[in-house]
Design a protein around this motif. Structure first.
Motif, mmCIF file in Angstrom:
data_model
loop_
_atom_site.group_PDB
_atom_site.id
_atom_site.type_symbol
_atom_site.label_atom_id
_atom_site.label_comp_id
_atom_site.label_asym_id
_atom_site.label_seq_id
_atom_site.Cartn_x
_atom_site.Cartn_y
_atom_site.Cartn_z
ATOM 1 N N ALA A 1 77.484 51.258 46.625
ATOM 2 C CA ALA A 1 78.309 50.963 45.511
ATOM 3 C C ALA A 1 78.544 49.878 45.227
ATOM 4 O O ALA A 1 78.033 49.318 43.812
ATOM 5 N N ALA A 2 79.142 48.740 45.916
ATOM 6 C CA ALA A 2 79.763 47.747 45.349
ATOM 7 C C ALA A 2 77.718 46.872 46.010
ATOM 8 O O ALA A 2 78.259 45.988 44.465
ATOM 9 N N ILE A 3 77.452 47.408 46.313
ATOM 10 C CA ILE A 3 75.938 46.664 46.397
ATOM 11 C C ILE A 3 75.390 47.095 44.545
ATOM 12 O O ILE A 3 74.658 45.896 43.723
ATOM 13 N N ILE A 4 75.199 47.848 44.557
ATOM 14 C CA ILE A 4 74.689 48.606 43.647
ATOM 15 C C ILE A 4 74.618 48.728 42.046
ATOM 16 O O ILE A 4 74.206 48.437 41.265
ATOM 17 N N ALA A 5 76.535 48.089 42.277
ATOM 18 C CA ALA A 5 77.028 47.422 41.000
ATOM 19 C C ALA A 5 77.163 46.015 40.516
ATOM 20 O O ALA A 5 77.081 45.818 39.372
ATOM 21 N N ARG A 6 76.246 45.203 41.517
ATOM 22 C CA ARG A 6 75.918 43.433 41.563
ATOM 23 C C ARG A 6 74.581 43.364 40.826
ATOM 24 O O ARG A 6 74.567 42.198 40.655
ATOM 25 N N ALA A 7 73.758 44.607 41.075
ATOM 26 C CA ALA A 7 72.433 44.473 40.890
ATOM 27 C C ALA A 7 71.484 43.861 39.468
ATOM 28 O O ALA A 7 70.842 43.664 39.319
ATOM 29 N N GLY A 8 72.511 44.526 38.313
ATOM 30 C CA GLY A 8 72.646 43.351 37.303
ATOM 31 C C GLY A 8 72.837 41.808 36.830
ATOM 32 O O GLY A 8 72.977 41.928 36.273
ATOM 33 N N ILE B 1 75.042 50.580 36.971
ATOM 34 C CA ILE B 1 74.669 49.289 37.120
ATOM 35 C C ILE B 1 74.560 48.046 36.220
ATOM 36 O O ILE B 1 73.862 48.335 34.745
ATOM 37 N N ARG B 2 75.677 47.415 35.153
ATOM 38 C CA ARG B 2 75.908 46.641 34.131
ATOM 39 C C ARG B 2 75.429 45.474 33.991
ATOM 40 O O ARG B 2 75.472 44.419 35.179
ATOM 41 N N LEU B 3 74.969 45.054 32.830
ATOM 42 C CA LEU B 3 74.304 43.507 33.325
ATOM 43 C C LEU B 3 75.240 42.275 33.331
ATOM 44 O O LEU B 3 76.283 42.791 32.348
ATOM 45 N N GLY B 4 75.438 41.352 33.929
ATOM 46 C CA GLY B 4 75.774 40.448 34.209
ATOM 47 C C GLY B 4 77.526 40.504 35.010
ATOM 48 O O GLY B 4 78.747 39.695 34.709
ATOM 49 N N GLY B 5 76.928 41.860 35.749
ATOM 50 C CA GLY B 5 78.604 42.721 36.565
ATOM 51 C C GLY B 5 79.292 42.767 35.342
ATOM 52 O O GLY B 5 80.317 43.225 35.513
ATOM 53 N N GLY B 6 79.523 43.164 34.288
ATOM 54 C CA GLY B 6 80.025 43.793 32.932
ATOM 55 C C GLY B 6 80.713 42.201 32.499
ATOM 56 O O GLY B 6 81.885 42.593 31.881
ATOM 57 N N HIS C 1 61.965 36.828 39.248
ATOM 58 C CA HIS C 1 63.252 34.989 39.596
ATOM 59 C C HIS C 1 63.429 34.292 39.442
ATOM 60 O O HIS C 1 64.290 33.807 38.985
ATOM 61 N N ALA C 2 62.739 33.934 39.507
ATOM 62 C CA ALA C 2 62.023 32.515 38.509
ATOM 63 C C ALA C 2 62.923 32.356 37.265
ATOM 64 O O ALA C 2 63.540 31.057 37.086
ATOM 65 N N THR C 3 62.883 33.273 36.578
ATOM 66 C CA THR C 3 63.457 32.948 34.954
ATOM 67 C C THR C 3 64.752 33.139 34.870
ATOM 68 O O THR C 3 66.036 33.485 34.356
ATOM 69 N N GLY C 4 65.576 33.772 36.599
ATOM 70 C CA GLY C 4 66.899 34.693 36.422
ATOM 71 C C GLY C 4 67.049 36.152 36.034
ATOM 72 O O GLY C 4 68.437 36.677 36.654
ATOM 73 N N ARG C 5 65.895 37.083 35.477
ATOM 74 C CA ARG C 5 66.151 37.790 35.738
ATOM 75 C C ARG C 5 66.820 38.757 36.756
ATOM 76 O O ARG C 5 65.710 38.134 38.075
ATOM 77 N N PRO C 6 67.630 39.720 36.426
ATOM 78 C CA PRO C 6 68.002 40.545 38.053
ATOM 79 C C PRO C 6 66.605 41.225 37.800
ATOM 80 O O PRO C 6 66.310 41.751 37.095
ATOM 81 N N ILE C 7 66.518 42.020 39.575
ATOM 82 C CA ILE C 7 65.280 42.795 40.001
ATOM 83 C C ILE C 7 65.931 43.424 40.560
ATOM 84 O O ILE C 7 67.082 43.559 41.844
ATOM 85 N N LEU C 8 65.681 45.359 40.192
ATOM 86 C CA LEU C 8 65.632 45.714 41.586
ATOM 87 C C LEU C 8 64.147 46.788 41.808
ATOM 88 O O LEU C 8 63.731 47.194 41.062
#
Length: 761
Positions: A457-464, A482-487, A415-422
């Motif tokens: 659905a809304a939550i998982i769509a923002r996971a990237g 799950i689109r990187l950067g939310g698309g 998380h410290a790097t800013g990388r999204p985590i699931l």
């Protein structure tokens, strides 16, 4: 060399062996027609010969239709998937490869051939979303589509079924079938004859939930909530008053526990079998069913958890006695109860369809089961872009606490790097404990579990998105990309530079396929991504399925680095998969006979419902009474009364027959003690019981016809149907029948016998 490997696989008919070469040839030809088709005003010919669907022109047409209607040009591999579905296979396509569009194009193909298509989904949300999303495509091709949800009225359901393509959750399709089986007027039927089932998330529907019975119940006397039993077992201590078997599926009173219960109740248990049942149910609820793991309590009600999806099973419940025991444990009022009028397993529901196909991201792992239970083959569709996800080896720790600390450190560092985590957890309790631990470190995860699945659905769509930590139970949010950067393009590039979405599994599931599904949430369409699973020697998988095997000792950093650890984990997973497969087979062996009997009886019922077969049978059986009634009331009224009488007794006797078979199966395992085959014994008793049921239907129908007073309502003459009916899914004996437990013990013995060669073939 790869082509040689493909040929050998096809020759041996192994999973994933469907030859894609003919499909690829057709798609290549379609590419050459693309420009010509794009210039057409009318895409579909006025008359569509069956052979046109699946041709190169058809592929070019549906590609152009998708471009016009949705602004999407299907990839070649998507068209290959369409042809696989039209050939009746289960196509395996990776996450993010556009399965929704593939399914819609295939559904259109079936419909253009004149077939009625039911697009089977896992829930109402996806059914409605996909029907509305793909609606413009169908309109462009001159087709219609509708959808069904739990709250749809009978009129809305009939309208949806009248469309060329009908989207519905598998449970809703089954409940409609069950309700139609109780109709007494053919005009009230809702479901048309089955034709094509196109199953999304095919592994979940056809395998994970195959044994789940859908139930139609009728109002009966209120159930007993057993609050006194719940209060009694709360005072009992594990290890002193009761013991639990090594797999956590059975609980037994000790002699001391039996004494304590008898003194508290003032009875000798062996003299009161009904009380023994109540005590056992209360003890099961108290000792084996865990809140926030097996169920949650919300809005004053108990809601079961679907373990294969990590969601609330909104329509699911345990058999009535156990349901009431859990409600009493939680100090809640007992929910409505009733007798089962009819039931239908999801496997039996799907097998009604003459043509079945499906799609999923993980089909090869269950290819043998798809072939064994549905005669379906698997076609593995290559991704449009190669997968760039980096999958790390498992990180294995000796204890659960060591794993927990490592998990927190890994999440914090990434998380410290800013990388999204699931983060994929095994149950709700774990997801909430992890949420609390992360918040104590100043982190703000988004928790997606069965308690808030309406927003999944809304939550998982923002996971990237950059910096987002999503904690999810199993496959919540399945069906949503799950689109990187939310698309957002600039954010997408930024997250990609960080390595893409990072998947962390907090433990291995009993099925490797569920692990693969979690892992597959990252790396869509060639995106970068990564995954790792953290495992401990105290995880349920190892303690339940490899209890006598110890992990090798930990090395530097507290990690178990010996390769034997990975072999042990894989071995435990194979044992778990083997045991669950054998239980599936065993269940189907019993269900198959019941389905044959049900099919035969329904054919008889349908002839009576749609015609005068009931009246003709009673005229032949009671000629004098028939002449008397017809002279007094006329043919139409007598025919209607005869139909009502026979249908009532068919339904009543079938309900009683189901109850007999349930009791028979529950105790049939005891025949094994006498060296008898339980399945043979079940069939030996079930077959004559069915013939007796048919005789009883005839006897009761004649008796009612002889006594019938057609000046009064037949409901008041012993032919009253339930005042209310409702549907639900039942978790069919969550601890397994005693016979299923015997299977598990045998599997455990085999497992121990093979322990010296873990990881071998």
């Amino acid at each position: 060399m790869a082509r040689v490997g493909d040929w050998i696989r096809r020759f041996l008919d192994k999973p994933g062996s469907v030859d894609l070469t003919p499909y690829q040839r057709v798609v290549a030809e379609a590419g050459r027609l693309e420009d010509e088709v794009a210039r057409r005003d009318e895409l579909v010919p006025a008359s569509v010969p069956p052979e046109w669907v699946g041709s190169a022109e058809f592929c070019a047409v549906v590609r152009e239709a998708a471009r016009r209607a949705l602004g999407q040009r299907p990839f070649d591999v998507q068209l290959v998937g369409v042809l696989g579905l039209l050939d009746g296979t289960v196509v395996q396509m990776a996450t993010g490869e556009g399965k929704t569009l593939v399914g819609a194009m295939a559904a259109a193909g079936f419909a253009l051939r004149g077939a009625r298509v039911h697009a089977v989904s896992v829930n109402d949300y996806l059914a409605r979303r996909d029907a509305e999303w793909m609606g413009p495509l169908y309109e462009t091709l001159g087709l219609t589509a509708g959808w069904i949800a739990e709250l749809s009225t009978p009129e809305e359901r009939r309208e949806a079924y009248a469309k060329d393509i009908t989207y519905a959750a598998v449970s809703e399709l089954g409940f409609d079938v069950l309700r139609d089986r109780m109709r007494v007027d053919a005009a009230e039927l809702v479901v048309p004859p089955p034709d094509v089932a196109l199953v999304d998330e095919a592994d979940s529907v056809l395998v994970d939930e195959a044994r789940v019975p859908l139930v139609l119940a009728g109002a009966a006397d209120p159930g007993v909530a057993l609050p006194e039993m719940a209060a009694l077992v709360r005072r009992l201590s594990k290890g002193y008053h009761y013991t639990i078997d090594e797999e956590g599926r059975s609980v037994f009173l000790t002699p001391k526990g039996t004494d304590t219960v008898e003194k508290a109740l003032g009875v000798l248990l062996y003299e009161h079998p009904g009380i023994v049942t109540q005590v056992n149910l209360a003890l099961h609820a108290q000792a084996l069913l865990i809140r926030d793991v097996d169920y949650i309590v919300r809005d004053g009600r108990v809601h079961l958890i679907n373990t294969s999806r990590g969601r609330v099973a909104m329509l699911q419940r345990w058999p009535d006695g156990l349901q009431a025991a859990v409600e009493a444990k939680e100090r809640l009022p007992a929910s409505e109860t009733g007798e089962i009028l009819d039931s239908l397993t999801i496997q039996s529901l799907i097998r009604r369809y003459p043509r079945v196909c499906g799609m999923t991201g993980t089909a090869v792992a269950v290819a043998d089961q798809l072939r064994e239970f549905y005669d379906l083959r698997v076609a593995v569709i290559p991704p449009n872009r190669p997968c760039a996800r980096a999958d790390e080896p498992d990180r294995v720790y000796p204890t659960a606490e060591a794993k927990r600390q490592a998990l927190l450190e890994e999440i914090s560092a990434q998380h410290a790097t800013g990388r999204p985590i699931l983060v994929g957890t095994l149950d709700i309790a774990e997801s909430e404990q992890l949420d609390e631990a992360l918040r104590a470190r100043g982190l703000r995860p988004v928790v997606l579990n069965a308690k808030n699945d309406a927003e999944e659905a809304a939550i998982i769509a923002r996971a990237g998105e950059r910096g987002v930590i999503t904690v999810s139970t199993q496959m919540a949010g399945r069906g949503t990309d799950i689109r990187l950067g939310g698309g957002v393009p600039e954010q997408e590039a930024e997250v990609a530079a960080l390595g893409g979405l990072y998947i962390i599994g907090t433990g291995r599931h009993e099925s490797s396929r569920l692990d693969d599904q979690l892992r597959g949430r990252a790396g869509r369409q060639g995106d970068p991504g990564g995954s790792v699973f953290l495992v401990s020697g105290e995880d349920p998988l190892l303690t339940a399925y490899a209890p006598e095997e110890a992990l090798p000792p930990a090395g530097a950093g507290g990690l178990v680095r010996d390769p034997r650890a990975a072999e042990l984990i894989a071995h435990a997973q194979r044992v778990a998969e083997g045991v669950n497969l054998e239980i599936h087979r065993n269940t189907w062996r019993y269900t198959r006979l019941i389905e044959r009997q049900r099919t035969e009886l329904l054919e008889r019922r349908d002839r009576i419902l749609r015609g005068d077969a009931g009246a003709e049978a009673l005229r032949a059986a009671c000629p004098e009474r028939d002449r008397e009634l017809r002279a007094a009331f006329g043919d139409e009224k007598v025919d209607r009364a005869a139909r009502q009488i026979v249908l009532f007794h068919i339904d009543r006797c079938w309900t009683e027959h189901l109850g007999f078979l349930a009791d028979l199966r529950e105790g049939i395992h005891l025949r094994a003690l006498g060296r008898l085959n339980p399945l043979d014994e079940f069939n030996r008793e079930a077959v004559p019981a069915y013939r007796d049921m048919l005789d009883e239907i005839e006897r009761r129908s004649k008796e009612s016809f002889e006594k019938a007073d057609l000046t009064r309502d037949l409901d008041d003459q012993g032919l009253k149907r339930p005042t209310a009916t409702w549907t639900y899914l039942v978790q069919d004996n969550p601890f397994g029948s005693d016979w299923d437990r015997i299977l598990k013990r045998v599997a455990g013995a085999l497992k121990r016998g093979r322990s010296g060669r873990i990881g071998g073939r």
